[in-house]
Design a protein around this motif. Sequence first.
Motif, PDB file in Angstrom:
ATOM      1  N   GLY A  52      -5.153   2.979   5.719  1.00 20.88           N
ATOM      2  CA  GLY A  52      -4.996   2.344   4.414  1.00 20.88           C
ATOM      3  C   GLY A  52      -4.018   1.198   4.370  1.00 20.88           C
ATOM      4  O   GLY A  52      -4.070   0.384   3.439  1.00 20.88           O
ATOM      5  N   GLY A  78     -10.673   4.096  -3.473  1.00 22.80           N
ATOM      6  CA  GLY A  78      -9.831   5.274  -3.321  1.00 22.80           C
ATOM      7  C   GLY A  78      -8.378   4.882  -3.164  1.00 22.80           C
ATOM      8  O   GLY A  78      -8.060   3.744  -2.806  1.00 22.80           O
ATOM      9  N   PRO A  79      -7.454   5.797  -3.423  1.00 27.30           N
ATOM     10  CA  PRO A  79      -6.032   5.516  -3.205  1.00 27.30           C
ATOM     11  C   PRO A  79      -5.769   5.162  -1.748  1.00 27.30           C
ATOM     12  O   PRO A  79      -6.309   5.808  -0.840  1.00 27.30           O
ATOM     13  CB  PRO A  79      -5.342   6.825  -3.593  1.00 27.30           C
ATOM     14  CG  PRO A  79      -6.337   7.574  -4.425  1.00 27.30           C
ATOM     15  CD  PRO A  79      -7.685   7.168  -3.918  1.00 27.30           C
ATOM     16  N   SER A  80      -4.958   4.153  -1.514  1.00 25.99           N
ATOM     17  CA  SER A  80      -4.700   3.757  -0.128  1.00 25.99           C
ATOM     18  C   SER A  80      -4.024   4.880   0.645  1.00 25.99           C
ATOM     19  O   SER A  80      -4.235   5.037   1.854  1.00 25.99           O
ATOM     20  CB  SER A  80      -3.806   2.509  -0.091  1.00 25.99           C
ATOM     21  OG  SER A  80      -2.466   2.816  -0.424  1.00 25.99           O
ATOM     22  N   ALA A  81      -3.208   5.690  -0.048  1.00 21.61           N
ATOM     23  CA  ALA A  81      -2.480   6.751   0.635  1.00 21.61           C
ATOM     24  C   ALA A  81      -3.400   7.812   1.225  1.00 21.61           C
ATOM     25  O   ALA A  81      -3.029   8.514   2.158  1.00 21.61           O
ATOM     26  CB  ALA A  81      -1.477   7.401  -0.320  1.00 21.61           C
ATOM     27  N   THR A  82      -4.611   7.923   0.687  1.00 18.22           N
ATOM     28  CA  THR A  82      -5.557   8.915   1.207  1.00 18.22           C
ATOM     29  C   THR A  82      -6.738   8.257   1.909  1.00 18.22           C
ATOM     30  O   THR A  82      -7.726   8.927   2.215  1.00 18.22           O
ATOM     31  CB  THR A  82      -6.068   9.817   0.065  1.00 18.22           C
ATOM     32  OG1 THR A  82      -6.687   9.006  -0.941  1.00 18.22           O
ATOM     33  CG2 THR A  82      -4.922  10.600  -0.558  1.00 18.22           C
ATOM     34  N   THR A  83      -6.633   6.959   2.149  1.00 15.89           N
ATOM     35  CA  THR A  83      -7.675   6.228   2.866  1.00 15.89           C
ATOM     36  C   THR A  83      -7.261   6.040   4.309  1.00 15.89           C
ATOM     37  O   THR A  83      -6.148   5.573   4.581  1.00 15.89           O
ATOM     38  CB  THR A  83      -7.907   4.846   2.219  1.00 15.89           C
ATOM     39  OG1 THR A  83      -8.342   5.011   0.873  1.00 15.89           O
ATOM     40  CG2 THR A  83      -8.961   4.058   2.993  1.00 15.89           C
ATOM     41  N   ALA A  84      -8.117   6.396   5.227  1.00 13.18           N
ATOM     42  CA  ALA A  84      -7.806   6.218   6.644  1.00 13.18           C
ATOM     43  C   ALA A  84      -7.500   4.753   6.928  1.00 13.18           C
ATOM     44  O   ALA A  84      -8.220   3.861   6.487  1.00 13.18           O
ATOM     45  CB  ALA A  84      -8.985   6.687   7.503  1.00 13.18           C
ATOM     46  N   THR A 109       0.817  -1.223   0.000  1.00 13.22           N
ATOM     47  CA  THR A 109       0.000   0.000   0.000  1.00 13.22           C
ATOM     48  C   THR A 109       0.844   1.263   0.000  1.00 13.22           C
ATOM     49  O   THR A 109       1.858   1.357   0.708  1.00 13.22           O
ATOM     50  CB  THR A 109      -0.911   0.058   1.245  1.00 13.22           C
ATOM     51  OG1 THR A 109      -0.110   0.169   2.421  1.00 13.22           O
ATOM     52  CG2 THR A 109      -1.796  -1.172   1.334  1.00 13.22           C
ATOM     53  N   ARG A 164       3.264   6.485   3.019  1.00 15.99           N
ATOM     54  CA  ARG A 164       2.825   7.805   3.468  1.00 15.99           C
ATOM     55  C   ARG A 164       2.866   7.902   5.002  1.00 15.99           C
ATOM     56  O   ARG A 164       3.251   8.934   5.562  1.00 15.99           O
ATOM     57  CB  ARG A 164       1.393   8.065   2.966  1.00 15.99           C
ATOM     58  CG  ARG A 164       0.808   9.398   3.379  1.00 15.99           C
ATOM     59  CD  ARG A 164       1.607  10.571   2.834  1.00 15.99           C
ATOM     60  NE  ARG A 164       1.606  10.613   1.384  1.00 15.99           N
ATOM     61  CZ  ARG A 164       0.689  11.222   0.642  1.00 15.99           C
ATOM     62  NH1 ARG A 164      -0.318  11.845   1.239  1.00 15.99           N
ATOM     63  NH2 ARG A 164       0.782  11.224  -0.666  1.00 15.99           N
ATOM     64  N   HIS A 173      -0.175   3.743   1.437  1.00 16.12           N
ATOM     65  CA  HIS A 173      -0.421   4.289   2.771  1.00 16.12           C
ATOM     66  C   HIS A 173       0.729   3.970   3.723  1.00 16.12           C
ATOM     67  O   HIS A 173       1.080   4.796   4.578  1.00 16.12           O
ATOM     68  CB  HIS A 173      -1.729   3.742   3.328  1.00 16.12           C
ATOM     69  CG  HIS A 173      -2.180   4.405   4.596  1.00 16.12           C
ATOM     70  ND1 HIS A 173      -1.773   3.975   5.841  1.00 16.12           N
ATOM     71  CD2 HIS A 173      -2.980   5.478   4.812  1.00 16.12           C
ATOM     72  CE1 HIS A 173      -2.319   4.733   6.781  1.00 16.12           C
ATOM     73  NE2 HIS A 173      -3.047   5.654   6.180  1.00 16.12           N
TER      74      HIS A 173
END
Length: 518
Positions: free
Chosen positions: A455, A447-453, A380, A385, A382
């Motif tokens: 993630g 949604g992109p994992s980087a912007t998913t809580a 991911t 990130r 995320h």
Amino acid sequence: MAFPHAKVEQDLLFAISPQSRWDAVIVLASDVKGIDNPTLEQCISQQQQMDARIGRETVLMVNQEVAGGRLVFAPVGNLQRDMDDVRRIADAAKQAVIMARDAGAVNPLLVLGALPDSLAFAQSLEVAYLAACQALWQPLEAREALNESEIEPVQSIGLYSTAPVDCDWLIAVEAGRRLARDLCGTEPERMSPPQFADYCEQAFAGSAVKVSVISDDAVLRRDYPLLHAVARASTHVERHQPRVIRLEYTGQGPIDNTLLLAGKGITFDTGGADLKTDGHMAGMSRDKGGAAAVAGFMLSLARYQPKGVKAIAEIGAVRNSIGSDAFVADEIIRSHAGVRVRIGNTDAEGRLVLADLLSHLREDAMQAESPSLFSVATLTGHAARAYGPYTAYVENGAARLANCGNALCELGDVWGDPGETSRLRCEDFDFVRPRSKADDTLSSNNGPSATTARGHQFPAAFLCIASGLDKHELSSEQPLPYTHVDIAGSGVEGGDWQHSKPSAAPVTALAARYMPKA
């Protein structure tokens, strides 16, 4: 697969002399006063009077009083602050060994200056050696196309130490790291699924690791249905057809630990029907970094052959292609564990591959002595990130109770292969809950994992469900420790997945934890 082997020197006076076998001396120290040798201190101090760079940056000095006439001083900076760790020494070693190589040295000697009296720096010399090997590695394609001895000329690296150093352990770890870099860093045609399997078979030939490869399409479709779905659009291209590679090592004596490792080996990830766009496909030949690390750790075991350890690895080497037979969102596919998985997004393919591998390893774990399961993957954005260049360890309850993630993080700090732990929470399982009675779990959101809580945490919850490991929680009759290892942030140096060198994370941390020295 040649690389510089480590050799210990205990007599520093002779080792740095022009009569020794070494052809360069590399000194890593915070300052000149921290060098416990009058000859080296005097040489560097005299040069410092004429060159203001000395002590501020890595510098090569010509000096006929030292071995090879080459002296490299690489300052490691202040090591007394709370934020400093052994990677300061690793970074200096990388710069210094490249400078020595470029100056013509093929057998440099590493010498460390005074270090803080702290466990954090206890393995500094060994870390410097591993870092030097990392810096000297050249891609497999380059070694095959050019003269390998010319682009990788360094033959050995000396380690000055008055204390014992287990060079066999170091060489075994570096052999595994090198295999991991080769498998991860090689372009998608040279390291397609069949060639990935072939390279593993060659690497383990005649070793203590048994290798078996599943290539039959009908068997893969039946026994690895999620994995096969990811590979579906590639099966009509013979050179892209999927493989499952199983590696088994059994150490001598009573087994104290059984390790079961699943490796994500996406040899190229187009995103499938949910196609990667805007240039995000570049670097996706490195989406096999988790599988590469698993294979690398298994080679380290094969080379060192520790007693009391058993390890079984399953690697899914798969190309996530786009085509008329590609799997798509909304499909419901029953996993090997019998779980009905609704596909949320085809670019979340790695967890599908891992789920079937984990399900097979779960069956092995139920019959094993002191089992611990791991999935290793570039899973991911995320994770990158959230933690930057650190490996993310996500534990289930049994793994947390067994201190799996924290132990790997603590040892990773000491060995320059750091990580961070995460806990699975109820929100992670809620995120992948079924929305109807038609399925049992959802593979991902859109949604992109980087912007998913959360993630990088919720995919571990999915893996627990889809593999059947949710039936082995702490409250069950047979709890199984499971740690998901996300190397999306740590798998390459500097975060450039197309061009940077693979780091081989977390091979060193795994070896430090589960490959005890003799």
